[in-house]
Design an enzyme around this catalytic site. Structure first.
Site: not given
Length: 262
Positions: A107, A150, A253
């Site tokens: 992330y 991500d 998302h």
């Protein structure tokens, strides 16, 4: 060995436990990598996921922020959890499957609103994080590895809804794209999603600020699945499950999928 892997920024695993369970039930990936879990590890609702067949989990967490987890039907052994750029954030976990394949779940920092590190500390942290990833992959070039997560950067012009309007917006600026490209090159990573879907616009994120995200379709492809060259050719079936963005109380998302025949 064949397995299907999904990556999803869930934006609070406890708040959206039901959505995770729905995805696991309806899509049944062998492995699900989650980001932005926003939970200490001990409070991740693992019992419900185990009941669905996901008996294995490795994770790093912190209260209210960040956090990454890998849920798996297959045994997975934690092999690393690096604090790149020494931010003190739970942003990385890596696990090894029984066949030796290593999965890195990231992330990357979002970077705040202003693409200028002199006035925005968060943007500087993002660039430093990517630089630290680059240096780590230079020092120890990965093999038989998958990188997901991500990454908070949409690198290609067709990874955003309007390149000209987005080029000065954090997540699509040239300096971010360059840093991401340098990190990708350092590890020799192949963008599996774009290998399978080389043409056309692809998005995995749509802002909560849009009153009708689906019709406006002002998306960005921030979520990625990459693989090292030795196994990238075994990947296929890439897709983004856009429908999840329309579920009740959704994450902003959508999950990204790929299958590997190894």
């Amino acid at each position: 060995m064949s397995f299907t892997l999904a990556t999803w920024n869930i934006n609070s695993v406890r708040l959206r436990e039901g959505l995770v369970a729905r995805l696991l039930t309806e899509e049944s990936p062998d492995i699900l990598c989650l980001q932005e879990c926003k939970s200490p590890v001990e409070k991740i609702p693992v019992d419900g996921f185990r009941a669905l067949g996901y008996e294995h989990m490795i994770a790093r967490g912190q209260k209210g922020y960040n956090g990454v987890a890998i849920l798996s039907k297959r045994p997975v052994e934690e092999v690393a959890a690096y604090d790149y750029a020494s931010l003190g954030h739970a942003r990385h976990i890596a696990g090894r499957l029984e066949d030796g394949t290593v999965i890195h779940n990231f992330y990357v920092p979002a970077g705040g609103d202003k693409p200028d590190r002199t006035i925005n500390e968060k943007f500087g942290q993002k660039l430093d994080y990517l630089t630290a990833m680059r240096d780590a992959f230079h020092a120890d070039r990965p093999e038989r590895s998958i990188l997901v997560g991500d990454l908070n950067i949409a690198p290609r012009e067709d990874d955003v809804w309007d390149h000209k309007k987005m080029v000065k917006v954090v997540s699509h600026t040239p300096v971010e794209v360059e840093h991401l490209g340098d990190m990708q090159e350092a590890g020799g990573w192949v963008d599996v999603t774009r290998k399978d879907l080389p043409e056309g616009r692809l998005y995995s994120w749509w802002s909560y600020r849009s009153p009708d995200w689906d019709a406006a379709d002002k998306g960005r492809r921030l979520d990625h699945i990459w693989a090292t060259p030795d196994i990238a050719g075994a990947a296929h079936g890439s897709r983004i499950l856009r429908a999840c963005r329309g579920w009740q109380q959704p994450s902003d998302h959508a999950p990204v999928f790929a299958t590997f025949d190894l």
